[in-house]
Design an enzyme around this catalytic site. Structure first.
Site, PDB file in Angstrom:
ATOM      1  CD  GLN A  23      -6.480  -4.733   4.041  1.00 33.71           C
ATOM      2  OE1 GLN A  23      -7.395  -5.552   4.139  1.00 33.71           O
ATOM      3  NE2 GLN A  23      -6.699  -3.431   3.937  1.00 33.71           N
ATOM      4  CB  CYS A  39      -3.740   3.324  -1.628  1.00 34.89           C
ATOM      5  SG  CYS A  39      -4.830   4.706  -1.323  1.00 34.89           S
ATOM      6  CE  LYS A  55      -7.114  -0.524   6.497  1.00 33.34           C
ATOM      7  NZ  LYS A  55      -7.920  -0.050   5.359  1.00 33.34           N
ATOM      8  CG  ASP A  87       0.872  -2.517   6.435  1.00 36.30           C
ATOM      9  OD1 ASP A  87      -0.015  -2.555   7.315  1.00 36.30           O
ATOM     10  OD2 ASP A  87       0.741  -1.901   5.356  1.00 36.30           O
ATOM     11  CG  HIS A 105      -1.906   0.966   1.399  1.00 36.45           C
ATOM     12  ND1 HIS A 105      -1.651   2.274   1.743  1.00 36.45           N
ATOM     13  CD2 HIS A 105      -3.247   0.866   1.245  1.00 36.45           C
ATOM     14  CE1 HIS A 105      -2.799   2.933   1.779  1.00 36.45           C
ATOM     15  NE2 HIS A 105      -3.784   2.112   1.487  1.00 36.45           N
TER      16      HIS A 105
END
Lengths: 414, 146
Positions: free
Chosen positions: A211, A372, A234, A208, A131
């Site tokens: 997600q 993105c 999220k 990261d 991203h």
């Protein structure tokens, strides 16, 4: 009142949906089908009640006050830290730093750790799947320090080429920053292997988890990552709150990111000494309400159980993948063996934006565009995709509505 | 496209046409149909300088000035945007820079397409309207200078 205990025993999507009042609303005169969960998840009433409850009963600034409200607010705020620590299995609560979101966590590491540790000629490795949030902070750092950014390539399925990754690693590599799961393709990256190899080369690793945290069991100790970031919104929590986890020795050695109240130990005009972890990195009045409500979100996920959620989402992913493949001219972008419940697709001769507008007209929320991840789109040679992403409250009937909506859109557009 | 209508008259026409539709589906089908019918812009106009880039779709916009009136040509890679552009061209083309600069394009709200002009990065229509007006302003200033 829905008993959460009834959910625990068997995964019952209809009972779960009752916790999310937004799912009852209509869009363009049709029942909402919300399939944009990779962008943000909806919030259960427990989260909304925590927000309202805090402002109605406990609102006070944390840590400094001696009065009852301040103590209550502080206790609730710090309770979230404990819940987060156990949610990702951090060794200690001091390693949990509240941020505004995953993006801020990455920027914090890039500014604080990066500026202290990256020098001219050093190398930072990211991946093609990243991203923009996990690209741009490193680009800024590399530009400032004359360091070099290297990118792990992918295969046609959207999986990282680990052999190529190994070739990129060298004694010059100082940091590897990769996503646990791709927001655009859903690919789950073999982070344990990536971390092991980076460590063998003497580099540290930031994962990261924006997600992955909502879908997968997260164990930062077993993973052995040096930094891990995620966003509350999220994971069924509020917007504006996220988490940075770091290994203690790294966090302790890092200079502060922002200066101000809370992060100090002692201030004189000659010298300021900094507070200990985690407060060193939490300057100013934090986002108290949203931090407190994040606990409600994580408790909710824990009660239902990540394993049961994953099983349900996997089922939806398989079901939707099979159904989408039946549509003529439709191509799924991202066919990795290991995926979270995210499906990106393109339809020959149809612009994703047109699909998005017409699906919205049928009450169906999907995301369209480059998500993105412009470099990733360039890699596939497409301007963008339509993306459906599933959460615990989605159903097979909603997948059927998506297919119906797509067929209708295709008919109008061709 | 030539017309003796004023901008407002053409806007009224469009609002009346949309009044005939009962459902959003019908409105979109009509807009998509307009998009399909708008002639494709010749590749020679598809230059970077004519690009109005949104976050999702790309719009190309070219203009001609004839007898003090502006004529627009445009294209997009997305069909609904193209249909909306087709309506903008129908409304604005063949008018003077002053007329174009002074219009508010209320018909977009009246036919329920406001969301396409919202401050999202998701489409190029808002930038497209701005660009159309920028051309008008540029022609106006050029004419005044001469």
């Amino acid at each position: 009142m829905i008993e959460t205990a009834t959910i625990e025993k068997t995964f019952d999507v209809e009972s779960i949906r009752k916790h999310f009042s937004i799912l009852k609303r209509q869009v363009k005169g049709k029942p909402l089908v919300y399939l944009d969960n990779a962008a943000t998840t909806q919030k259960p009433k427990e989260v909304i009640e925590a927000l309202v409850g805090y402002y109605s009963m406990n609102n006070a600034n944390v840590h400094r006050g001696i009065h009852t409200l301040a103590e209550e607010a502080t206790a609730a705020y710090e309770a979230t830290r404990d819940t987060v620590a156990s949610f990702i299995n951090a060794a200690s609560r001091e390693q949990i730093i509240f941020t505004r979101g995953a993006t801020e966590g990455i920027n914090l590491v890039a500014y604080s750790w990066g500026r202290a540790n990256i020098n001219a000629g050093d190398e930072i490795i990211i991946s093609t799947l990243e991203h923009h949030s996990n690209i741009v902070p490193w680009q800024i750092l590399c530009e400032e320090k004359n360091a070099i950014l290297k990118v792990i390539p992918i295969n046609n399925s959207g999986e990282l080429l680990i052999d190529e990754y190994e070739k990129l690693l060298s004694s010059k590599t100082k940091l590897v920053a990769v996503s646990h799961a791709s927001n655009t393709l859903g690919t789950i990256n073999p982070v344990k292997k990536i971390i092991e190899k980076a460590h063998a080369a003497g580099a540290i690793v930031l994962i990261d988890g924006a997600q992955s945290t909502v879908h997968l069991d997260i164990d930062v100790q077993e993973m052995d990552c040096d930094f891990f970031v995620f966003s509350g919104h999220k994971v069924y929590g509020p917007t504006g709150v996220g988490v940075l986890y770091g290994k203690k020795e790294l966090l302790e050695a890092m200079p502060p990111f922002l200066g101000g109240g809370e992060m100090i130990k002692e201030v004189t005009f000659v010298k300021t000494t900094y507070n200990e972890l985690p407060y060193k990195f939490e300057a100013g009045t934090p986002n108290i309400a949203d931090v407190i409500a994040l606990k409600a979100a994580l408790d909710f996920v824990n009660k239902i159980g990540k394993k049961a959620i994953r099983r349900h989402e996997d089922e939806l992913l398989q079901y939707a993948t099979a159904a989408l493949q039946e549509i003529k001219g439709l191509r799924i972008i991202g066919t990795a063996k290991e995926k979270v419940s995210v499906i990106s697709f393109v339809i020959e001769g149809i612009h994703p934006q047109d699909l998005g507008i017409l699906l919205d007209n049928s009450g169906i929320a999907v995301r369209t565009g480059h998500h993105c991840t412009e470099p990733l789109m360039a890699c596939f040679g497409i301007p963008g995709t339509a993306r459906a992403s599933f959460a615990m409250y989605n159903t097979k009937q909603e997948v059927d509505k998506l297919i119906e909506g797509l067929n209708k859109a295709i008919k109008i557009l061709s | 496209m030539t017309t003796n209508n004023t901008i407002e008259q053409t806007e009224r026409e469009i609002v009346e046409e949309f009044g005939l539709f009962d459902s959003w589906d019908d409105k979109y089908e009509y807009i998509i149909d307009l998009g399909k019918k708008l002639p494709t812009l010749d590749d020679k106009f598809k230059l970077d300088e004519n690009k109005v880039k949104g976050c999702q779709s790309t719009v190309w916009l070219a203009t001609d000035l004839k007898d003090g009136k502006i004529y627009y040509k445009a294209d997009s890679d997305a069909m609904i945007v193209k249909g909306l552009i087709s309506m903008l061209i129908r409304v604005l083309s063949g008018h003077t820079p002053d007329e174009i600069l002074n219009t508010k394009l209320d018909f977009i709200n009246e036919i329920g397409m406001t969301s396409h002009l919202a401050q999202t990065r998701s489409n190029g229509l808002l930038s497209m309207v701005k660009q159309m007006k920028n051309y008008a302003l540029a022609y106006k200033l050029k004419t005044e200078a001469a």
